[in-house]
Design a protein around this motif. Structure first.
Motif, PDB file in Angstrom:
ATOM      1  N   ALA A  85       0.822  -1.214   0.000  1.00 25.80           N
ATOM      2  CA  ALA A  85       0.000   0.000   0.000  1.00 25.80           C
ATOM      3  C   ALA A  85       0.853   1.260   0.000  1.00 25.80           C
ATOM      4  CB  ALA A  85      -0.938  -0.007   1.206  1.00 25.80           C
ATOM      5  N   ASP A  86       2.023   1.187   0.613  1.00 23.84           N
ATOM      6  CA  ASP A  86       2.897   2.358   0.669  1.00 23.84           C
ATOM      7  C   ASP A  86       3.376   2.802  -0.707  1.00 23.84           C
ATOM      8  OD1 ASP A  86       2.650   2.547   3.391  1.00 23.84           O
ATOM      9  OD2 ASP A  86       4.550   1.550   3.854  1.00 23.84           O
ATOM     10  N   THR A  87       3.271   1.933  -1.705  1.00 24.32           N
ATOM     11  CA  THR A  87       3.663   2.305  -3.069  1.00 24.32           C
ATOM     12  C   THR A  87       2.607   3.160  -3.750  1.00 24.32           C
ATOM     13  OG1 THR A  87       2.643   0.365  -4.131  1.00 24.32           O
ATOM     14  CG2 THR A  87       4.911   0.110  -3.285  1.00 24.32           C
ATOM     15  N   GLY A  88       1.392   3.179  -3.196  1.00 27.50           N
ATOM     16  CA  GLY A  88       0.291   3.892  -3.837  1.00 27.50           C
ATOM     17  C   GLY A  88      -0.396   3.095  -4.923  1.00 27.50           C
ATOM     18  N   ARG A  89      -0.013   1.831  -5.102  1.00 32.65           N
ATOM     19  CA  ARG A  89      -0.596   1.007  -6.173  1.00 32.65           C
ATOM     20  C   ARG A  89      -1.475  -0.119  -5.638  1.00 32.65           C
ATOM     21  NH1 ARG A  89       4.638   1.927  -8.185  1.00 32.65           N
ATOM     22  NH2 ARG A  89       5.375  -0.126  -7.500  1.00 32.65           N
ATOM     23  N   LEU A  90      -1.793  -0.076  -4.357  1.00 29.56           N
ATOM     24  CA  LEU A  90      -2.634  -1.117  -3.776  1.00 29.56           C
ATOM     25  C   LEU A  90      -3.882  -0.511  -3.158  1.00 29.56           C
ATOM     26  CD1 LEU A  90      -2.761  -4.238  -2.866  1.00 29.56           C
ATOM     27  CD2 LEU A  90      -2.166  -3.319  -0.626  1.00 29.56           C
ATOM     28  N   THR A  91      -5.026  -1.141  -3.426  1.00 32.66           N
ATOM     29  CA  THR A  91      -6.286  -0.819  -2.766  1.00 32.66           C
ATOM     30  C   THR A  91      -6.735  -2.047  -1.994  1.00 32.66           C
ATOM     31  OG1 THR A  91      -6.928   0.713  -4.526  1.00 32.66           O
ATOM     32  CG2 THR A  91      -8.679  -0.101  -3.089  1.00 32.66           C
ATOM     33  N   LEU A  92      -7.053  -1.865  -0.725  1.00 32.28           N
ATOM     34  CA  LEU A  92      -7.456  -2.976   0.129  1.00 32.28           C
ATOM     35  C   LEU A  92      -8.922  -2.813   0.484  1.00 32.28           C
ATOM     36  CD1 LEU A  92      -6.504  -5.488   1.703  1.00 32.28           C
ATOM     37  CD2 LEU A  92      -5.883  -3.952   3.589  1.00 32.28           C
ATOM     38  N   ARG A  93      -9.731  -3.817   0.172  1.00 33.96           N
ATOM     39  CA  ARG A  93     -11.166  -3.771   0.426  1.00 33.96           C
ATOM     40  C   ARG A  93     -11.533  -4.966   1.310  1.00 33.96           C
ATOM     41  NH1 ARG A  93     -13.960  -1.560  -5.109  1.00 33.96           N
ATOM     42  NH2 ARG A  93     -15.813  -2.219  -3.947  1.00 33.96           N
ATOM     43  N   LEU A  94     -11.676  -4.690   2.607  1.00 37.40           N
ATOM     44  CA  LEU A  94     -11.997  -5.730   3.575  1.00 37.40           C
ATOM     45  C   LEU A  94     -13.478  -5.708   3.904  1.00 37.40           C
ATOM     46  CD1 LEU A  94      -8.946  -5.281   5.980  1.00 37.40           C
ATOM     47  CD2 LEU A  94      -9.176  -6.882   4.070  1.00 37.40           C
ATOM     48  N   GLY A  95     -13.980  -6.839   4.369  1.00 37.01           N
ATOM     49  CA  GLY A  95     -15.397  -6.935   4.699  1.00 37.01           C
ATOM     50  C   GLY A  95     -16.295  -6.938   3.484  1.00 37.01           C
ATOM     51  N   GLU A  96     -15.763  -7.350   2.342  1.00 32.73           N
ATOM     52  CA  GLU A  96     -16.551  -7.430   1.109  1.00 32.73           C
ATOM     53  C   GLU A  96     -16.536  -8.866   0.601  1.00 32.73           C
ATOM     54  OE1 GLU A  96     -16.459  -4.488  -1.984  1.00 32.73           O
ATOM     55  OE2 GLU A  96     -15.121  -3.230  -0.799  1.00 32.73           O
ATOM     56  N   GLU A  97     -17.681  -9.463   0.510  1.00 33.04           N
ATOM     57  CA  GLU A  97     -17.808 -10.829   0.020  1.00 33.04           C
ATOM     58  C   GLU A  97     -17.932 -10.842  -1.498  1.00 33.04           C
ATOM     59  OE1 GLU A  97     -21.095 -14.410   0.258  1.00 33.04           O
ATOM     60  OE2 GLU A  97     -20.960 -12.934   1.868  1.00 33.04           O
ATOM     61  N   VAL A  98     -17.097 -11.615  -2.154  1.00 35.08           N
ATOM     62  CA  VAL A  98     -17.218 -11.780  -3.603  1.00 35.08           C
ATOM     63  C   VAL A  98     -18.394 -12.705  -3.879  1.00 35.08           C
ATOM     64  CG1 VAL A  98     -16.121 -12.713  -5.669  1.00 35.08           C
ATOM     65  CG2 VAL A  98     -14.781 -11.340  -4.073  1.00 35.08           C
ATOM     66  N   THR A  99     -19.377 -12.194  -4.604  1.00 33.99           N
ATOM     67  CA  THR A  99     -20.587 -12.964  -4.898  1.00 33.99           C
ATOM     68  C   THR A  99     -20.655 -13.442  -6.339  1.00 33.99           C
ATOM     69  OG1 THR A  99     -21.799 -10.930  -5.392  1.00 33.99           O
ATOM     70  CG2 THR A  99     -21.906 -11.763  -3.115  1.00 33.99           C
ATOM     71  N   ALA A 100     -19.794 -12.897  -7.205  1.00 41.34           N
ATOM     72  CA  ALA A 100     -19.795 -13.315  -8.610  1.00 41.34           C
ATOM     73  C   ALA A 100     -18.454 -12.990  -9.231  1.00 41.34           C
ATOM     74  CB  ALA A 100     -20.917 -12.617  -9.383  1.00 41.34           C
ATOM     75  N   VAL A 101     -18.062 -13.811 -10.189  1.00 42.38           N
ATOM     76  CA  VAL A 101     -16.941 -13.500 -11.071  1.00 42.38           C
ATOM     77  C   VAL A 101     -17.528 -13.066 -12.403  1.00 42.38           C
ATOM     78  CG1 VAL A 101     -14.941 -14.425 -12.301  1.00 42.38           C
ATOM     79  CG2 VAL A 101     -15.353 -15.080  -9.922  1.00 42.38           C
ATOM     80  N   LEU A 102     -17.192 -11.888 -12.845  1.00 39.90           N
ATOM     81  CA  LEU A 102     -17.724 -11.342 -14.090  1.00 39.90           C
ATOM     82  C   LEU A 102     -16.958 -11.926 -15.266  1.00 39.90           C
ATOM     83  CD1 LEU A 102     -17.929  -7.602 -12.979  1.00 39.90           C
ATOM     84  CD2 LEU A 102     -19.702  -9.364 -12.773  1.00 39.90           C
TER      85      LEU A 102
END
Length: 418
Positions: free
Chosen positions: A166-183
């Motif tokens: 994340a310190d590179t500025g190229r990472l986004t972290l999304r916690l508490g989100e359940e993947v419900t589908a693969v597009l």
């Protein structure tokens, strides 16, 4: 191959914020890619958080997994110096002991093959074992010292890998989100994922969902036969350094390689910087049943005391359970899935995921950027499990039903008094 970044969307979505997903994010970000990591729970909220932190070469026979482990051993040493905070990395080494002469002969033969493959394995006669481990039980036939074995605190390692990315500025972290589908598109190509909070688009999705990797694969219409293999760990009260290395009996190697679904226990005993002694390891395939197994804990305690009699009067203050992501051939699935363009896998490492995480991340980064692979990817190819593809999915994705997707049981680190 990815060489640049499309504004407004990541180059790669990593599903899973355990240590394998974190290592994949770390190395792909270092390679210049923009990455989004998505997890239904917290960082290290699954198998990683229930691990002992083993970084082992000692339990692996010559072959592709050992190659991956030797690469990871070097990378963990580098990461311990690179990461800005302590991950409790200890290059403590391992000691494998045999109680009988035939057992020692088998260890000797096993170590000879490992040595030819690049492992440091030093035979220790019975009368010298106490120099390495003063509290070991008397009467053992001998053993082997493996200086390359090490240990980390796995949840810390995952967290700091993600923080460094994340310190590179190229990472986004999304916690508490359940993947419900693969597009997916009209030809089955992956185009992103859907969570309860909306869609995330990317040309590549990495399945680092650990024990739940088979469920995520099914959302993309492919089969990956990942099964949970339950294990328990006993934790003692804080002690002076009674156990200096990672110590286990020769039976552990056979249990790791076994295909049995029945309960197997073989004590692995190690001290920690904080003082408690960790005692594993049990294995059984019981689905996601997290019921406390008194029999497993009783066996582990007895085997640990047989190795270290001084533990007989020590209190076990808690225990926790975890589920190892088991694949039938005992090798992880690493790399692109030929049945679903854009889908990659990094799961199925069973009990070796913490140890193999950096090498797995380095391989995924090399695959996505067209760089030379550090080891051969062929033995780990997900295509080895190929079955006919499920009904092609539409652009809107495959919605998960009850018990599918990456829905997980409650966190694996439930603590029980023992």
């Amino acid at each position: 191959m990815l060489t640049g970044h499309s504004s407004g969307s990541p180059d790669l979505i990593v599903v899973g914020a355990g240590v394998v997903g974190a290592a994949c994010a770390y190395y792909t970000v270092r390679a210049g890619l923009h990455v989004t990591v998505i997890d239904r729970g917290p960082v290290a909220g699954g198998t990683t958080g229930a691990g002992e932190g083993n970084l082992l070469v000692s339990d692996k026979e010559p072959g592709p997994e050992l190659e991956l482990a030797l690469l990871s051993a070097r990378l963990w040493h580098e990461l311990a110096a690179e990461l800005p905070a302590r991950i409790e990395y200890e290059a403590k080494g391992g000691v494998v002991v045999a109680s009988t002469e035939p057992g020692l002969a088998a260890l000797r033969n096993f170590a000879a093959g490992q040595t030819r493959a690049g492992v440091e394995a030093v035979e220790v006669p019975a009368d010298r074992l106490s120099e390495l481990e003063p509290h070991l039980a008397p009467g053992l036939a001998g053993g082997f010292h493996y200086p390359q074995d090490a240990q980390v605190q796995p949840a810390l390692a995952a967290a700091h890998l993600l923080r460094a990315a994340a310190d590179t500025g190229r990472l986004t972290l999304r916690l508490g989100e359940e993947v419900t589908a693969v597009l997916t598109g009209p030809r089955g190509e992956v185009r992103g994922v859907r969570t309860r909070r909306g869609e995330v688009r990317a040309p590549h999705v990495l399945n680092a969902a650990g024990t739940w990797g088979g469920r995520l694969a099914r959302l993309a219409g492919v089969d990956l036969p990942v099964l949970p293999r339950r294990g328990f760990v006993l934790v003692t009260e804080p002690l002076p350094r009674v156990v200096r290395h990672k110590v286990y009996s020769a039976d552990y190697v056979a249990d790791v390689a076994s295909d049995s679904a029945a309960l197997q226990t073989s004590a692995v005993v190690e001290g920690t910087p904080a003082g408690p002694v960790l005692i594993g390891a049990s294995r059984e395939r019981v689905g996601f049943d997290r019921t406390l197994s008194v029999e497993a804990l009783r066996r582990l305690a007895a085997q640990a005391v047989a190795l270290f009699p001084a533990l007989a009067t020590v209190r076990a203050i808690r225990t926790y359970a975890g589920f190892r992501p088991y694949l039938p051939d005992h090798l992880p699935a690493i790399g692109p899935d030929p049945r679903a363009p854009g889908l990659l896998h990094a799961c199925g490492h069973e009990g070796a995921g913490i140890g193999l995480a950096p090498a797995t991340g380095a391989m995924i980064a090399a695959m996505l950027t067209g760089r030379e692979l550090p080891v051969s990817a062929q033995p780990f190819g997900p295509g080895r499990f190929a079955l006919p593809r499920a009904t092609p999915t539409s652009e809107s994705g495959v919605e998960s039903g009850a018990g599918s997707g990456v829905r997980r049981p409650p966190r694996t680190t439930s603590i029980h008094d023992v």
